[in-house]
Design a protein around this motif. Structure first.
Motif, short mmCIF file in Angstrom:
data_model
loop_
_atom_site.label_atom_id
_atom_site.label_comp_id
_atom_site.label_asym_id
_atom_site.label_seq_id
_atom_site.Cartn_x
_atom_site.Cartn_y
_atom_site.Cartn_z
N GLN A 110 0.85 -1.19 0.00
CA GLN A 110 0.00 0.00 0.00
C GLN A 110 0.88 1.24 0.00
O GLN A 110 1.93 1.25 0.64
N PRO A 111 0.47 2.31 -0.70
CA PRO A 111 1.27 3.54 -0.70
C PRO A 111 1.11 4.34 0.59
O PRO A 111 0.08 4.29 1.24
N TRP A 112 2.16 5.05 0.96
CA TRP A 112 2.07 6.03 2.03
C TRP A 112 3.19 7.04 1.89
O TRP A 112 4.12 6.85 1.09
N ILE A 113 3.10 8.12 2.63
CA ILE A 113 4.11 9.18 2.62
C ILE A 113 4.87 9.12 3.94
O ILE A 113 4.25 9.15 5.02
N TRP A 114 6.18 9.03 3.85
CA TRP A 114 7.01 9.07 5.06
C TRP A 114 8.14 10.06 4.84
O TRP A 114 8.91 9.95 3.89
N ASP A 115 8.21 11.04 5.74
CA ASP A 115 9.27 12.04 5.67
C ASP A 115 9.34 12.70 4.29
O ASP A 115 10.41 12.93 3.75
N GLY A 116 8.17 12.96 3.74
CA GLY A 116 8.08 13.64 2.45
C GLY A 116 8.32 12.75 1.25
O GLY A 116 8.32 13.25 0.11
N ARG A 117 8.49 11.45 1.44
CA ARG A 117 8.76 10.52 0.35
C ARG A 117 7.57 9.61 0.10
O ARG A 117 6.90 9.19 1.05
N ARG A 118 7.31 9.31 -1.16
CA ARG A 118 6.28 8.34 -1.52
C ARG A 118 6.89 6.94 -1.44
O ARG A 118 7.77 6.60 -2.22
N LEU A 119 6.41 6.16 -0.50
CA LEU A 119 6.93 4.82 -0.28
C LEU A 119 5.77 3.84 -0.21
O LEU A 119 4.63 4.20 -0.49
#
Length: 248
Positions: A110-119
């Motif tokens: 699943q996609p998520w945003i961590w520390d401004g990054r798309r991961l």
């Protein structure tokens, strides 16, 4: 960066084995899975599997040395060019352990945003697992060592994952030991060999646990105790010895 990695391993007192060079006779070769160029899975927070593998390998080397094993480190700098070169470089060892960290199928992410990054991430699975190859010349000892490692880790409270049963048959279901006959680092090894997946780094909670030095040391202690039981006290059971006949 290469100098820093070599210095870190040198501080452990472990032997280094370079690609294509036969190792001196040692007890255990600890292989750091993946390389700088091909770093393996990327964790939920964007850290490479190679970095996880390197840290746990350091802890395993320390734990083995505390038990008076002579240890060689394979791929310490992440520059060994091929999968076949790693077990070949361990040619003088009694046992080969390849350290890895697991991921999940792409369709489960699943996609998520961590520390401004798309991961991406998946919290569906967590836990360790072990793999052996029936193409290895000493499958019996490989299964025994995988069993003793798995048993000790569970005794310490580590819970295995059984997600890999969807694709890999069990050599030992209770201890999450699977057959993976095609794995190059196992089938090209000239000695008993096990690939260890420490946990699922796409799982957001497990990723944080696996970065904890205290947990790494505890896991390494369990791995080293299991190896000691296998190499110093263990005899393969009949069904393990039968596995040396190869894949069926």
């Amino acid at each position: 960066m290469k100098r820093r990695l070599l210095a870190a391993f040198a501080a452990l007192g472990a032997s280094f084995v370079l690609p294509g060079r036969l190792a001196r006779a040692v007890d255990v070769a600890v292989d750091v899975g993946h390389t700088l160029a091909a770093p393996g899975a990327i964790s939920a927070r964007g850290r490479s599997e190679f970095e996880f593998n390197r840290e746990l390998a350091q802890a395993v080397v320390r734990a083995l040395q505390q038990r008076r094993f002579d240890v060689a480190t394979i791929n310490a700098d992440g520059l060994v060019p091929t999968l076949q070169a790693r077990p070949r470089a361990a040619g003088g060892a009694r046992f080969f352990l390849s350290i890895h960290h697991d991921s999940v199928n792409a369709g489960e992410l699943q996609p998520w945003i961590w520390d401004g990054r798309r991961l991406d991430f998946s919290d569906a699975f967590a836990g360790h697992s072990l793999f052996v190859s029936r193409a290895n010349p000493d499958t019996a000892r490989s299964i025994l060592c995988a069993r003793t490692i798995g048993a000790r880790l569970q005794r310490l409270g580590f819970v295995p994952t059984h997600k890999n049963e969807r694709r890999r048959a069990y050599a030992d279901e209770e201890h999450a030991v699977h057959y993976y006959d095609e794995l190059a680092v196992l089938r090209h090894a000239s000695m008993a060999a096990v690939l260890f997946e420490a946990g699922v780094i796409k799982n957001r909670e497990e990723e944080l646990r696996l970065r904890d030095p205290v947990l790494q040391a505890r896991m390494a202690d369990g791995i080293a105790t299991g190896i000691a039981a296998c190499l110093r006290n263990g005899l393969p059971a009949d069904e393990e010895a039968g596995a040396d006949r190869g894949p069926r």
